[in-house]
Design a protein around this motif. Structure first.
Motif, PDB file in Angstrom:
ATOM      1  N   ALA A   1     -36.727  57.094 -28.497  1.00  0.00           N
ATOM      2  CA  ALA A   1     -36.132  58.409 -28.241  1.00  0.00           C
ATOM      3  C   ALA A   1     -36.952  59.516 -28.882  1.00  0.00           C
ATOM      4  O   ALA A   1     -37.185  60.569 -28.278  1.00  0.00           O
ATOM      5  CB  ALA A   1     -34.701  58.445 -28.772  1.00  0.00           C
ATOM      6  N   ARG A   2     -37.421  59.271 -30.101  1.00  0.00           N
ATOM      7  CA  ARG A   2     -38.221  60.269 -30.789  1.00  0.00           C
ATOM      8  C   ARG A   2     -39.514  60.555 -30.024  1.00  0.00           C
ATOM      9  O   ARG A   2     -39.960  61.687 -29.917  1.00  0.00           O
ATOM     10  CB  ARG A   2     -38.529  59.792 -32.208  1.00  0.00           C
ATOM     11  N   GLY A   3     -40.103  59.497 -29.465  1.00  0.00           N
ATOM     12  CA  GLY A   3     -41.319  59.680 -28.689  1.00  0.00           C
ATOM     13  C   GLY A   3     -41.088  60.528 -27.455  1.00  0.00           C
ATOM     14  O   GLY A   3     -41.886  61.417 -27.130  1.00  0.00           O
ATOM     15  N   SER A   4     -39.981  60.285 -26.757  1.00  0.00           N
ATOM     16  CA  SER A   4     -39.667  61.063 -25.555  1.00  0.00           C
ATOM     17  C   SER A   4     -39.400  62.526 -25.894  1.00  0.00           C
ATOM     18  O   SER A   4     -39.806  63.435 -25.164  1.00  0.00           O
ATOM     19  CB  SER A   4     -38.455  60.468 -24.834  1.00  0.00           C
ATOM     20  N   ILE A   5     -38.719  62.762 -27.027  1.00  0.00           N
ATOM     21  CA  ILE A   5     -38.449  64.141 -27.446  1.00  0.00           C
ATOM     22  C   ILE A   5     -39.749  64.866 -27.763  1.00  0.00           C
ATOM     23  O   ILE A   5     -39.936  66.035 -27.391  1.00  0.00           O
ATOM     24  CB  ILE A   5     -37.505  64.150 -28.664  1.00  0.00           C
ATOM     25  N   GLN A   6     -40.650  64.187 -28.441  1.00  0.00           N
ATOM     26  CA  GLN A   6     -41.937  64.802 -28.759  1.00  0.00           C
ATOM     27  C   GLN A   6     -42.712  65.154 -27.496  1.00  0.00           C
ATOM     28  O   GLN A   6     -43.352  66.204 -27.417  1.00  0.00           O
ATOM     29  CB  GLN A   6     -42.744  63.873 -29.665  1.00  0.00           C
ATOM     30  N   GLU A   7     -42.634  64.289 -26.501  1.00  0.00           N
ATOM     31  CA  GLU A   7     -43.297  64.570 -25.217  1.00  0.00           C
ATOM     32  C   GLU A   7     -42.650  65.776 -24.536  1.00  0.00           C
ATOM     33  O   GLU A   7     -43.342  66.630 -23.972  1.00  0.00           O
ATOM     34  CB  GLU A   7     -43.221  63.344 -24.307  1.00  0.00           C
ATOM     35  N   ALA A   8     -41.317  65.833 -24.590  1.00  0.00           N
ATOM     36  CA  ALA A   8     -40.609  66.954 -23.965  1.00  0.00           C
ATOM     37  C   ALA A   8     -40.983  68.264 -24.637  1.00  0.00           C
ATOM     38  O   ALA A   8     -41.210  69.278 -23.967  1.00  0.00           O
ATOM     39  CB  ALA A   8     -39.098  66.729 -24.047  1.00  0.00           C
TER      40      ALA A   8
END
Length: 241
Positions: free
Chosen positions: A60-67
């Motif tokens: 989830a943290r990775g996806s947020i960083q991408e967003a």
């Protein structure tokens, strides 16, 4: 743009889909055509957090960083990031929540309920930091708010107890228990308040075990265990010569 239309369509469908697996398939379909779509990335992060898979927080943290790399001001990603920081006890959680609340004031895209929940998260963080006066100020601004009322009253009960206002803390804890009868936190507070007044809190700890014992999340398990430990301690004290 056909790719953008496809991604937006997947995003809209995912929002109204009931099944988690179907929603995930739609999100991945949209990301295949537009991998930097911040709405889709944020939704994928939220979906990861709902599951129980190992490593879900890292994903989830990775996806947020991408967003946020695609849209640094994305409100949904910033809110989810702040919530995760608050859950993890990060020292930056409070300021992140405060900034988000400031940025979304009057924004028609953000629901009233979302802002109330963020404000309660901020109050909780301030309590954890030992900043009870700031937490109380946050809660005073929500006086009379119906959404998440049980949680609001429970947080204020903690604040009032921290400030030494035990009578008011007890009244708030009872009000919280009435507003959210399935929540064990008010009963934990009532038991602790009973002990603070020199009592055993026996009935309240029994209620904690009853309510939290049926829960499946970690907080419920911990509270049920705490109630059983308290009950065992009282039994030893009563049987001691």
């Amino acid at each position: 743009d056909a790719a953008l239309a496809s991604a937006d369509r997947a995003w809209l469908l995912a929002r109204v889909t009931d099944g988690a697996e179907e929603a995930r398939a739609l999100l991945e379909e949209g990301l295949a055509s537009e991998p930097d779509h911040p709405d889709l990335l944020t939704a994928r992060a939220a979906l990861d957090l709902e599951g129980g898979a190992p490593g879900r927080w890292v994903a989830a943290r990775g996806s947020i960083q991408e967003a946020l790399a695609a849209d640094p001001g994305h409100l949904g990603a910033r809110r989810l990031q702040a919530w995760m920081w608050a859950q993890e006890g990060s020292p930056v959680a409070g300021d992140a929540l405060r900034r988000w609340l400031g940025a979304t004031a009057g924004d028609p895209r953000v629901s009233h309920a979302s802002r109330v929940e963020a404000a309660l998260d901020l109050a909780t963080v301030r309590v954890r930091e030992g900043r009870s006066a700031e937490a109380l100020e946050q809660l005073e601004a929500l006086r009379g708010e119906a959404h998440d009322r049980g949680r609001r009253l429970a947080i204020e009960a903690v604040v009032r107890a921290d400030l030494g206002e035990l009578d008011q803390a007890e009244a708030l804890a009872w009000a919280s228990a009435s507003a959210a009868p399935g929540d064990s936190l008010p009963w934990v507070q009532l038991a602790l308040l009973g002990e603070a007044r020199g009592g055993s809190g026996a009935e309240e700890w029994a209620r904690v075990a009853q309510v939290a014992g049926s829960g499946t999340d970690l907080a419920a398990v911990v509270q049920a265990l705490r109630a059983r430990v308290a009950a065992a301690r009282r039994a030893r004290e009563e049987s001691a010569p």
